[in-house]
Design a protein around this motif. Sequence first.
Motif, PDB file in Angstrom:
ATOM      1  N   HIS A 242       0.827  -1.224   0.000  1.00  0.00           N
ATOM      2  CA  HIS A 242       0.000   0.000   0.000  1.00  0.00           C
ATOM      3  C   HIS A 242       0.856   1.267   0.000  1.00  0.00           C
ATOM      4  CE1 HIS A 242      -3.304  -2.720   0.712  1.00  0.00           C
ATOM      5  NE2 HIS A 242      -2.764  -3.140   1.828  1.00  0.00           N
ATOM      6  N   PRO A 243       1.693   1.447  -1.032  1.00  0.00           N
ATOM      7  CA  PRO A 243       2.580   2.623  -1.032  1.00  0.00           C
ATOM      8  C   PRO A 243       1.875   3.935  -1.335  1.00  0.00           C
ATOM      9  CG  PRO A 243       2.810   1.394  -3.085  1.00  0.00           C
ATOM     10  CD  PRO A 243       1.914   0.569  -2.208  1.00  0.00           C
ATOM     11  N   LEU A 244       0.668   3.874  -1.919  1.00  0.00           N
ATOM     12  CA  LEU A 244      -0.031   5.097  -2.313  1.00  0.00           C
ATOM     13  C   LEU A 244      -1.350   5.203  -1.556  1.00  0.00           C
ATOM     14  CD1 LEU A 244       0.651   4.984  -6.136  1.00  0.00           C
ATOM     15  CD2 LEU A 244       1.338   6.833  -4.607  1.00  0.00           C
ATOM     16  N   VAL A 245      -1.446   6.217  -0.701  1.00  0.00           N
ATOM     17  CA  VAL A 245      -2.672   6.470   0.063  1.00  0.00           C
ATOM     18  C   VAL A 245      -3.180   7.853  -0.327  1.00  0.00           C
ATOM     19  CG1 VAL A 245      -3.719   6.718   2.326  1.00  0.00           C
ATOM     20  CG2 VAL A 245      -1.899   5.019   1.971  1.00  0.00           C
ATOM     21  N   ARG A 246      -4.377   7.899  -0.910  1.00  0.00           N
ATOM     22  CA  ARG A 246      -4.957   9.175  -1.331  1.00  0.00           C
ATOM     23  C   ARG A 246      -5.834   9.727  -0.218  1.00  0.00           C
ATOM     24  NH1 ARG A 246      -8.186   9.122  -6.872  1.00  0.00           N
ATOM     25  NH2 ARG A 246      -9.670   7.915  -5.641  1.00  0.00           N
ATOM     26  N   ARG A 247      -5.571  10.949   0.186  1.00  0.00           N
ATOM     27  CA  ARG A 247      -6.315  11.597   1.263  1.00  0.00           C
ATOM     28  C   ARG A 247      -7.203  12.701   0.694  1.00  0.00           C
ATOM     29  NH1 ARG A 247      -1.245  10.361   2.506  1.00  0.00           N
ATOM     30  NH2 ARG A 247      -0.805   9.195   4.429  1.00  0.00           N
ATOM     31  N   THR A 248      -8.357  12.871   1.292  1.00  0.00           N
ATOM     32  CA  THR A 248      -9.274  13.941   0.893  1.00  0.00           C
ATOM     33  C   THR A 248      -9.667  14.729   2.132  1.00  0.00           C
ATOM     34  OG1 THR A 248     -10.147  12.566  -0.910  1.00  0.00           O
ATOM     35  CG2 THR A 248     -11.415  14.502  -0.285  1.00  0.00           C
ATOM     36  N   TRP A 249      -9.537  16.052   2.033  1.00  0.00           N
ATOM     37  CA  TRP A 249      -9.900  16.952   3.128  1.00  0.00           C
ATOM     38  C   TRP A 249     -11.174  17.717   2.783  1.00  0.00           C
ATOM     39  CZ3 TRP A 249      -4.874  15.809   2.120  1.00  0.00           C
ATOM     40  CH2 TRP A 249      -4.029  15.528   3.208  1.00  0.00           C
ATOM     41  N   ALA A 250     -12.010  17.940   3.771  1.00  0.00           N
ATOM     42  CA  ALA A 250     -13.087  18.919   3.641  1.00  0.00           C
ATOM     43  C   ALA A 250     -12.517  20.279   4.025  1.00  0.00           C
ATOM     44  CB  ALA A 250     -14.251  18.563   4.551  1.00  0.00           C
ATOM     45  N   LEU A 251     -12.844  21.288   3.225  1.00  0.00           N
ATOM     46  CA  LEU A 251     -12.329  22.638   3.445  1.00  0.00           C
ATOM     47  C   LEU A 251     -13.497  23.614   3.391  1.00  0.00           C
ATOM     48  CD1 LEU A 251      -9.327  23.892   3.597  1.00  0.00           C
ATOM     49  CD2 LEU A 251      -9.843  24.735   1.297  1.00  0.00           C
ATOM     50  N   TRP A 252     -13.542  24.561   4.322  1.00  0.00           N
ATOM     51  CA  TRP A 252     -14.627  25.540   4.355  1.00  0.00           C
ATOM     52  C   TRP A 252     -14.090  26.836   4.956  1.00  0.00           C
ATOM     53  CZ3 TRP A 252     -13.821  21.575   7.645  1.00  0.00           C
ATOM     54  CH2 TRP A 252     -13.807  21.841   9.018  1.00  0.00           C
ATOM     55  N   PRO A 253     -14.727  27.976   4.655  1.00  0.00           N
ATOM     56  CA  PRO A 253     -14.241  29.261   5.170  1.00  0.00           C
ATOM     57  C   PRO A 253     -14.227  29.288   6.690  1.00  0.00           C
ATOM     58  CG  PRO A 253     -15.811  29.611   3.392  1.00  0.00           C
ATOM     59  CD  PRO A 253     -15.860  28.148   3.723  1.00  0.00           C
TER      60      PRO A 253
END
Length: 297
Positions: free
Chosen positions: A267-278
């Motif tokens: 598992h060398p590649l882990v894609r992360r997703t962030w929630a972003l808001w003002p």
Amino acid sequence: MELRQMQGFVAVVEAGSLSAAARRLHVSQPALSQTIAALERELRVPLLERSSTGVKVTEAGGLLLTEARAVLARHEQALRAMARFTVGDGGVLRLGIPLEFPAAVLAPALAELAESCPNTRVQARHLSTAEQIAVLRAGDLDVGLLRERPIGPDFDAMLVTRERLGVLLAADQAADLAGPDGVPLDALGGLDWLAFPRSDSPAWHDEVTAILRSHGLAPGADAPPGQRLIAEVKLAAVTAGKAFALAPPDWSQPLPDGVLWQPLAGHPLVRRTWALWPADSRRRDVGLLIAAFDRDE
């Protein structure tokens, strides 16, 4: 002519095919096809030329595209003007979503928001990370789901999901390369990586290319800015046997017989997703959506 018809028509032209537009709009392909056909009947003129490779606009369709975009832009402007009067539960919540965001994360959060804030209407847009940052800064998005986290005091952020990426390969190659723990990344030498444009998400692109290089792979030429690495493009290139594509284990698209998904060993590649808001947002529905994502995480 209705707004939904114009939205459907613009989506088909921008996506290049009915199937891709249907996924973007979260509707079935037959329903979208019927919408376009009804629009053509109403206007009594063909708007699209259809072929096995996709669609392109006719002369009349090109004129309508310009007018429809102007109408939709004015409609969004009106919605934004009214949304500022809604600080609590209600109005339009504008949400940015990247390609391939897992439905198993998004759907429960939206369902919880709909139950908690029945007067809020979610307006979702498929945008790259760079595009979402730009529209967030312009005040045209309330929440973004990004592949990288910007630095600065203007926004709050929360990690929403981590995905261990695997690889899409031609079936015969997958059988030859896969070991008991999956496909070693360094076994993909000689195959081209189907890359997304660096301009879409510079930090995530640099992370991927650095990991590929550390395993002896040459990432190759950068994809042109604005090129969308949609499912049809990935699968067609992989089927030819000269390229590999990265994809999560719960990838939503059906795979043809000649393509297989395999995990990457270690598992060398882990894609992360962030929630972003003002950071200065005081909208109750934004807070509830973020809380719903937090419970999923």
